[in-house]
Design an enzyme around this catalytic site. Sequence first.
Site, short mmCIF file in Angstrom:
data_model
loop_
_atom_site.label_atom_id
_atom_site.label_comp_id
_atom_site.label_asym_id
_atom_site.label_seq_id
_atom_site.Cartn_x
_atom_site.Cartn_y
_atom_site.Cartn_z
N GLU A 113 -9.44 7.51 3.44
CA GLU A 113 -9.51 7.61 4.62
C GLU A 113 -10.00 9.29 4.89
OE1 GLU A 113 -5.88 6.56 6.73
OE2 GLU A 113 -6.78 7.39 8.90
N GLU A 151 0.77 5.54 0.16
CA GLU A 151 -0.13 6.77 0.21
C GLU A 151 -0.04 7.54 -0.83
OE1 GLU A 151 0.36 8.46 4.14
OE2 GLU A 151 -0.24 6.52 5.29
N LYS A 162 0.92 -1.13 0.10
CA LYS A 162 0.07 -0.04 0.15
C LYS A 162 1.11 1.30 0.00
CE LYS A 162 -2.63 1.19 3.56
NZ LYS A 162 -2.14 2.78 3.71
#
Length: 288
Positions: free
Chosen positions: A205, A139, A137
Amino acid sequence: MSTDKIAPGKGTGGTVSYGSDGHRGRITIPVLHRMKRDERRIVSVTAYDYTFARLLDESGVDLILVGDSLGMVVQGHDTTLPVTLDEMIYHARCVSRGVDRAMVVCDLPFGAFQGGPQQALQSAVRVLKESGAQAVKIEGGRIMAETIEHLVARDIPVVAHVGLTPQSVHAFGGFKVQGRGEAGDKVMEDARIAAESGACLLVLEGMPSELAARITESITIPTIGIGAGAGCDGQVLVLYDLLGLYGEVQPRFVKRYLDGAEGIRQALTDYATEVRSGVFPAPEHQFK
Ligand code: KIV
């Protein structure tokens, strides 16, 4: 939701639940994409060690994220920034050993991919080679487009993460909801570009629910929300938040399913009392 006994030998010997889709084999990216198409919600939780990973897998969690949130909930830092690639690999390896069914995704930590596609590739190769995780993952959206493409072109599955990206805490001036008002266009753009660059999943998020729902409808890859409302294809929570183990402050988006800290405090107090009074160990805990 169906349940069956797992094979004895490994793990706790408890029951394993196969989740809402009844899928018994390994959860893969195509399975998660099918769940989006069939409108079946994806269940995701973070984990950092073997024992909890085992419990999550037995509970039918679809996606286990070895998040760099471990910097806060395991290591006690104020942010995720100090976490190293070696530490992520160590925790992801512990988690992978406990998992038979769920897909395991490992965060690339701050400093392990911002240097560009080549650095990201080296970090991601190490994660997949050394930890057993199935995807990394990263960001960032638009700014990571080239990096995502570079990894995906080399068959490394990438989960992208947009909105409140915790590694940007200093740039944001705190852990603040992103994408309110006109800023929503930027988050939407980040999501679109991450998907077009080849990301297989997208974490959304800390953003308004309406924005997350629009993103979810506009892209074909599954979205996994945290503090992003009910319109996502799945939800993720930090394990220690969900179990009520971490922190006095409870963010609005967290639901505690257990008062774990209180239960553990009580158990430890009982243990201390019994040791001091001589009640433990009792005869049945001793060897003749
Ligand atoms: O680090 C983490 O645990 C995460 C999730 C909360 C999405 O990135």
